[in-house]
Design a protein around this motif. Structure first.
Motif, short mmCIF file in Angstrom:
data_model
loop_
_atom_site.label_atom_id
_atom_site.label_comp_id
_atom_site.label_asym_id
_atom_site.label_seq_id
_atom_site.Cartn_x
_atom_site.Cartn_y
_atom_site.Cartn_z
N LEU A 1 -74.62 -22.44 -10.23
CA LEU A 1 -74.11 -23.10 -11.43
C LEU A 1 -73.24 -24.28 -11.04
O LEU A 1 -72.59 -24.25 -9.98
N LYS A 2 -73.17 -25.26 -11.90
CA LYS A 2 -72.30 -26.40 -11.61
C LYS A 2 -70.84 -26.01 -11.75
O LYS A 2 -69.99 -26.40 -10.94
N GLY A 3 -70.51 -25.27 -12.79
CA GLY A 3 -69.16 -24.78 -13.01
C GLY A 3 -69.22 -23.48 -13.78
O GLY A 3 -70.08 -23.31 -14.65
N TYR A 4 -68.32 -22.55 -13.45
CA TYR A 4 -68.34 -21.27 -14.14
C TYR A 4 -66.94 -20.67 -14.11
O TYR A 4 -66.28 -20.71 -13.07
N ARG B 1 -67.64 -21.82 -18.27
CA ARG B 1 -67.40 -23.01 -19.08
C ARG B 1 -67.59 -22.67 -20.55
O ARG B 1 -68.60 -22.08 -20.93
N LEU C 1 -73.38 -14.81 -8.59
CA LEU C 1 -73.12 -16.15 -9.11
C LEU C 1 -72.44 -17.01 -8.06
O LEU C 1 -71.50 -16.57 -7.39
N SER D 1 -70.79 -20.90 -7.86
CA SER D 1 -70.38 -22.05 -8.66
C SER D 1 -69.95 -23.20 -7.75
O SER D 1 -69.22 -23.00 -6.77
N HIS E 1 -64.71 -25.01 -9.68
CA HIS E 1 -63.83 -24.02 -10.30
C HIS E 1 -63.73 -24.30 -11.80
O HIS E 1 -63.97 -25.42 -12.25
N VAL F 1 -68.55 -13.66 -8.54
CA VAL F 1 -68.64 -15.12 -8.47
C VAL F 1 -68.06 -15.61 -7.14
O VAL F 1 -66.97 -15.20 -6.75
N TYR G 1 -67.07 -19.24 -5.27
CA TYR G 1 -66.89 -20.67 -5.49
C TYR G 1 -67.12 -21.41 -4.18
O TYR G 1 -66.41 -21.20 -3.19
N GLU H 1 -65.73 -27.34 -3.52
CA GLU H 1 -66.02 -28.42 -4.46
C GLU H 1 -66.06 -29.76 -3.73
O GLU H 1 -66.89 -30.62 -4.02
N PRO I 1 -76.85 -28.85 -9.13
CA PRO I 1 -77.14 -27.47 -8.73
C PRO I 1 -78.53 -27.29 -8.12
O PRO I 1 -78.70 -26.54 -7.15
#
Length: 445
Positions: free
Chosen positions: A28-31, A33, A55, A57, A60, A77, A79, A82, A152
């Motif tokens: 996912l691009k961000g999670y 959201r 997941l 991401s 953040h 999840v 992360y 980024e 993604p």
């Protein structure tokens, strides 16, 4: 008998299709959201249907609140970095391992070809994130699935090359129309399958695909349990007609304050309504243009009639639908090509018998038949939008008719359950055996 070896030269860990659920890594691009509830609903439904999800991401979360659906999701999840320079040790350790894998040089060569066509920091970051993703994938993951065709899917494509795993992608809106055609072709050639949520998306993507990589239309649909309709029309239909200063018609719009949502057009349309028409607007959502829109409302003399509520939870959103008389969304195509697909808020509004006014952009006409299940006007036309809004403000009976017709269409053609079953079936090959992540013995130092 010696153990079977995977494509990475590692012993396979057998998994029984009869006893083990597929394990799918979702990128996912961000999670989480607030603006991507449709993704969270899908994740929860797949999880409850038996898929075992992990997941990953790329960013953040930036929203202070979450929807109840996010709390019900059990999948862990991770992360990814980024920005690579924020986690140099993590990236370096992953690269030291992954560079010894059999598929590393193939993935690196593909990335370098892409980098020549897209010489950007983002392209460098995507490969770095893919290295970390491939390195940190749990050993039991058998499939990678990306939400969104841009960043993604790039990270997922490189990670799939590195790990030797199959992958797939769900394409939505902005990602379809702002990704270069060459990049889409590369991804369509490499993925196992792609689903997208609108017919116009599907038609465009099929021009870039091949028969070997079919593009499937799969509407998100709406969870009618989460958006249960009110008991009866008589209990929810307002009779306001814009003539009573003490009881104005209640307009609602939900969406991020970005160019493609057309909120500046909506404000111009509201300013064009007759001064004697009594209305109030509630807006729900964040976004970078919010400050400018508030200033514009002040200049147009509308500030006292508009309530800017910012991002809100599912329960607050549902209550806002039920308090409104008309839902308005002035979709348009942004200067960079960004546009909506089929905004879920329109389906949500219709699930509450709320008549909708929107535009003919993208897939909106796939949901709303103008004059039958709502009203549509050309994008970027504030006078046409004002006329449609004014028409419904003055006509409670027409609002009731359109609201009921919209509800019937959502229930008939945009059911959430059927889409989930079709999507789940796509992951069945993911129960195939896969290897533990390791370094092939011949490459050990």
């Amino acid at each position: 008998m010696p153990p079977l070896l995977s494509s990475r030269g590692c012993p396979q860990v057998p998994r029984s299709p009869d006893t083990a659920a597929p394990v799918v890594a979702v990128i996912l691009k961000g999670y989480p959201r607030l603006s991507e509830t449709f993704i969270a609903n899908e994740i929860l439904a797949l999880e409850r249907s038996g898929l075992d999800l992990r997941l990953f991401s790329l960013r953040h979360p930036t929203d202070a609140a979450v929807h109840p659906v996010h709390r019900r999701i059990q999948a862990p999840v991770v992360y990814l970095p980024e920005y690579l320079h924020h986690a140099p040790l993590r990236v370096w350790q992953a690269w030291r391992t992954v560079r010894r894998w059999p598929h590393y040089e193939h993935a690196r060569a593909a990335w370098l070809r892409d980098l020549r066509r897209d010489p950007s920091r983002n392209r460098v970051r995507r490969f770095g994130q893919a290295i970390v993703l491939a390195h940190e994938l749990p050993a039991d993951v058998t499939w990678l699935h990306a939400h969104f065709l841009h960043t993604p899917a790039s990270v997922t494509r490189y990670a799939a090359m590195l790990s030797g795993l199959p992958w797939s992608v769900s394409a939505h809106a902005k990602d379809v129309w702002t990704t270069p055609e060459w990049d889409i072709r590369e991804k369509l050639a490499a993925c196992e399958w792609l689903v997208t949520c609108t017919a116009c998306n599907a038609a465009y993507l099929r021009t870039l695909s091949t028969p070997q990589r079919p593009v499937e239309l799969l509407y998100h649909g709406i969870d009618l349990h989460a958006f249960a309709a009110l008991p009866s029309p008589s209990e929810c239909v307002g009779r306001r007609d814009g003539s009573d200063p003490s009881d104005p018609v209640r307009l609602l719009s939900i969406g991020r304050a970005v160019e493609k949502k057309g909120y500046d057009v909506l404000l111009q349309a509201l300013a064009a309504l007759p001064p004697s028409t009594r209305w109030r607007l509630v807006h729900i959502g964040g976004g970078p243009l919010l400050k400018n829109l508030k200033a514009m409302a002040q200049v147009l003399g509308l500030a006292e009639r508009i309530e800017w509520r910012g991002p809100r939870s599912h329960d607050d959103v549902l209550q806002a639908y039920r308090e409104a008389d008309i839902f308005v969304l002035a979709c348009r195509i942004a200067a960079d090509g960004d546009r909506d697909g089929l905004p879920n808020v329109l389906m949500e509004a219709q699930s509450q018998r709320l008549p909708c006014v929107s535009t003919t952009v993208s897939a909106v006409p796939e949901l709303i038949v103008s004059g039958e299940t709502g009203l549509l006007v050309p994008p970027g036309d504030p006078l046409a939008l004002a006329e449609a809004i004014g028409r419904l403000i003055a006509a409670p009976d027409e609002r009731e008719r359109l609201g009921l017709a919209g509800l019937a269409r959502v229930r008939t053609d945009f059911s959430f359950g059927g889409a989930i079953e079709r999507l789940k079936a796509r992951f069945r090959p993911a129960v195939a055996p896969r290897s533990e992540p390791c370094v092939p013995p011949s490459t050990l130092p």
